[in-house]
Design an enzyme around this catalytic site. Structure first.
Site: not given
Ligand code: AMP
Length: 542
Positions: A185, A330, A439, A444
Site C-alpha cells: 500500500t 491493512e 487547519k 480542522w
Molecule cells: P487503500 O488501502 O488503498 O484501500 O486506501 C485506504 C484509504 O482509502 C483509507 O485509509 C481512506 O483514507 C480511504 N478510503 C477508503 N474508503 C473510503 C471511504 N468510503 N471514504 C473516504 N475515504 C475512504
C-alpha cells in the site's frame, strides 16, 4: 480447560474445496484479456488450481515463496491464487497502474520468485525483469495461440504450463497463521509498505464480510467485483464469493461505462462493488443512453468517499441500494459498512442520504475508536473528530520488513491515518486523511465534506479541496473543480450553491477550474500532487 472441539485450521484453499463440493456448477464468467467472454465453474477452477499447485511444486516453489500476480480479475487469476496458496506460497498482487520502477521496487522488497502476468502486462515485465534478481519464472495468463511472437524473456503460457498435470494433488497442510497473500500500500507516507495476509485472516475476513449486514453474500447472488484483485483482494470477494457459492462476473480490464453495463445486463448481476470513479463512468453512460439497471439490487461503494449525489442517483433513478463502505489494504480491507440499523429504518429522503454519507459501522471483528494526538479517546457524539484507530483478526499487526512501526501501538491498535467522527449508534464518518485535513485558525476543516458538497452541484464532474497557506489563518480551503462537458459555472454560482450547507468559516476562499485532477494508482485523488501544482497559488483573501 481446553474445549473438546476439532482443530480445523482456517486455510484459504478450504474455501475453493467447499465451493467445488457444494456449488460446483456455479458459473464464473470473465471478460478475458484476449477479448471474448469466458465461462467456467467452481469445480473447474478447483481442479485447475490444483494443476497450478502441481506445476508450482514441480518448478520448485513452495512454502513461504512469494509469487507475484499482475492481472485483472479473471478466472485464471483466481486459479493462480488458490494454486499458490495451496502449496503454502504467498500470492503477491501487483498494481499495473504503478510505474514500472515502483513495481520493480515492490517485487524486490518482497523478493518475488515467480510471476503470473496478463498478456497485456508482458511489456511491463519485460521492462523490469532484469531489475528483479529473485525472479526465475514468468507465466503468461493465456494459451499458446495468444503468446507474444517474440520476447527477450523466457515466457511460458499458463495453459501449456499446467497442461501436463491431472489435478490429483493434496493441498499442503500447515498452521492457519501461515502467510498466504501480500499487497503493498502507498496509502501512507514514504515507500510502499507490504501487508502480509494469513490464511486465518483471509478466511475470517471472508466470513465477516459475507454477513447480511456487511456485503450480504449468498449463493443466490451474481456478484461483479469491479474492484480489482490487486486492490486489497478485490475487497475480499475472491474469497467470500466462493465461500457462499455466488456466481462471479469478472470484468477483466475494461471498466468503461459501456463495458460494465454490458456485463451487468447480460449476466443479470445483482451485486457489485467498486470505487466512485468507476460508478461516475457508469452513471454517465446510463444518462447518455437512457438505459436502466433492472437486475442490480445493491452496489458497494468505497475506496474514497461516495458523493451524496451518487447515492441519490443510484437509489432514486435506478432503484439500486447503495452501501457506502470504508476500509484499507491493512484491514483486508473492510472496516465499516453503511447498512441500515433498525433505529434508522424509517429514514427517507435527505435524512437517509445524511446517514449514507457516513462510512457506516464496524462489523463483528473490527474494533474502532477515535482519539486525539495524545491517544485520549473521543466520545461518539458525531461531531468530535480525531484519529481513527482499529484492531481485529484481519487487521495488520506490522508491515512486512518492519517499516511504519509507529502506526501500531502496544495494545495492537492500528492508527489508520484517517480522521473521523462516530455517532451514538456507531456510524463512523471519515472527514479526512490526517495529512490532508485543513487547519484553519487552529480548527480542522474536512476536505471530504467540502468535496462531497461541491460534486452535488449539477455542473461539477469532480472536485478536490486542498489547504492553501494563509497569512492570518495558516491555511484556507481552495476548491478545485472539473466541470461537466459543455458546462461553465462561475465561481460565485458554485459558492452560492454551497452557502448555507456548511459552517460559514468552512466556505472555500476560492474556486479553481481545471481539466484534470491527478489520481493515485488506486483511484484516489492525489492531493500531494495537487498541492505541488498549486504551491504558488495566492488566495484572493490572503
Ligand atoms: P487503500 O488501502 O488503498 O484501500 O486506501 C485506504 C484509504 O482509502 C483509507 O485509509 C481512506 O483514507 C480511504 N478510503 C477508503 N474508503 C473510503 C471511504 N468510503 N471514504 C473516504 N475515504 C475512504
Amino acid at each position: 480447560m481446553l474445549g473438546l472441539m476439532q482443530d480445523w485450521p482456517l486455510l484459504c484453499h478450504k474455501i475453493i474445496d467447499y465451493a467445488a463440493a457444494q456449488h460446483g456448477s456455479r458459473e464464473i464468467v470473465s471478460r478475458s484479456v484476449e477479448g471474448p467472454i469466458t465461462r467456467t465453474t467452481y469445480a473447474e477452477i478447483h481442479m485447475r488450481s490444483k494443476k497450478v499447485a502441481q506445476a508450482l511444486e514441480a518448478d520448485g516453489f513452495g512454502l513461504g515463496d512469494r509469487v507475484a500476480t499482475l492481472g485483472w480479475n479473471t478466472a485464471r487469476h483466481m486459479e493462480a491464487w488458490y494454486g499458490i496458496m495451496g502449496v503454502g506460497g504467498v500470492y503477491h498482487t501487483l498494481n499495473p497502474r504503478l510505474f514500472p520502477e515502483q513495481i520493480a521496487w515492490i517485487m524486490n522488497h518482497a523478493e518475488d520468485k515467480a510471476i503470473f502476468t496478463d498478456l497485456s502486462f508482458v511489456p511491463i515485465v519485460e521492462a523490469i525483469a532484469d531489475k528483479v534478481p529473485s525472479l526465475r519464472k514468468i507465466i503468461v495468463l493465456t494459451d499458446d495461440a495468444h503468446m507474444p511472437k517474440e520476447s527477450k524473456l523466457d515466457l511460458v503460457s499458463y495453459e501449456s504450463w499446467i497442461q501436463g498435470y491431472d489435478g490429483d494433488f493434496a493441498w499442503k497442510e500447515f498452521d492457519e497463521n501461515t502467510a498466504c497473500g501480500m499487497c503493498y500500500t502507498s496509502g501512507t507516507t514514504g515507500d510502499p509498505k507490504g501487508v502480509l495476509y494469513s490464511h486465518r485472516s483471509n478466511v475470517l475476513h471472508a466470513l465477516i464480510s459475507a454477513q447480511p449486514d456487511a456485503l450480504g453474500m449468498s449463493s443466490n447472488e451474481t456478484i461483479m467485483p469491479v474492484v480489482p484483485m490487486f486492490h486489497a483482494n478485490a475487497w475480499g470477494i475472491a474469497h467470500s464469493a466462493p465461500m457462499v457459492g455466488a456466481k462471479i462476473v469478472n470484468p477483466g480490464g475494461q471498466m468503461d461505462g459501456a463495458s460494465i453495463y454490458e456485463l451487468l445486463d447480460t449476466e443479470k448481476v445483482t451485486f457489485t462493488a467498486a470505487v466512485p470513479t468507476v460508478w461516475l463512468m457508469l452513471l454517465g453512460y446510463l444518462e447518455e443512453t437512457g438505459k436502466m439497471l433492472p437486475h442490480l439490487k445493491r452496489v458497494v461503494i468505497g475506496g474514497s468517499a461516495c458523493p451524496r449525489a451518487m447515492t441519490e442517483k443510484f437509489q432514486d433513478v435506478y432503484g439500486v441500494d447503495v452501501v457506502h463502505a470504508w476500509g484499507m489494504t491493512e484491514m483486508s480491507p473492510l472496516g465499516s459498512l453503511g447498512s441500515i440499523k433498525p433505529v434508522y429504518q424509517s429514514l427517507t429522503g435527505s435524512e437517509k442520504l445524511d446517514l449514507q454519507e457516513k462510512q457506516g459501522y464496524a462489523p463483528f471483528g473490527v474494533e474502532m475508536k477515535i482519539t486525539d494526538d495524545e491517544n485520549v479517546e473521543h466520545p461518539w457524539d458525531s461531531k468530535t473528530f480525531g484519529r481513527l484507530k482499529v484492531r481485529g483478526p484481519a487487521v495488520a499487526d506490522a508491515y512486512y520488513g518492519g517499516a511504519g512501526a509507529e502506526q501500531f501501538d502496544d495494545e495492537k491498535w492500528f492508527d489508520t491515518g484517517d480522521v473521523a467522527h462516530i455517532n451514538e449508534h456507531g456510524y463512523m464518518q471519515i472527514t479526512d486523511r490526517a495529512k490532508d485535513v485543513i487547519k484553519s485558525g487552529g480548527e480542522w476543516i474536512s476536505t471530504i465534506d467540502l468535496e462531497n458538497l461541491a460534486v452535488g452541484h449539477p455542473d461539477i464532474q469532480e472536485a478536490a479541496v486542498i489547504g492553501i497557506v494563509h497569512p492570518k489563518w495558516d491555511e484556507r480551503p481552495l476548491l478545485i473543480c472539473i466541470c461537466k462537458e459543455g458546462k461553465t459555472p462561475s465561481k460565485e454560482e458554485i459558492l452560492a450553491f454551497m452557502d448555507g450547507k456548511i459552517a460559514k468559516w468552512w466556505m472555500p476562499d476560492d474556486v479553481a477550474f481545471v481539466n484534470e485532477i491527478p489520481h493515485t494508482a488506486t483511484g484516489k485523488i492525489q492531493k500531494t500532487e495537487l498541492r505541488k501544482q498549486f504551491a504558488e497559488y495566492v488566495l484572493p483573501t490572503a
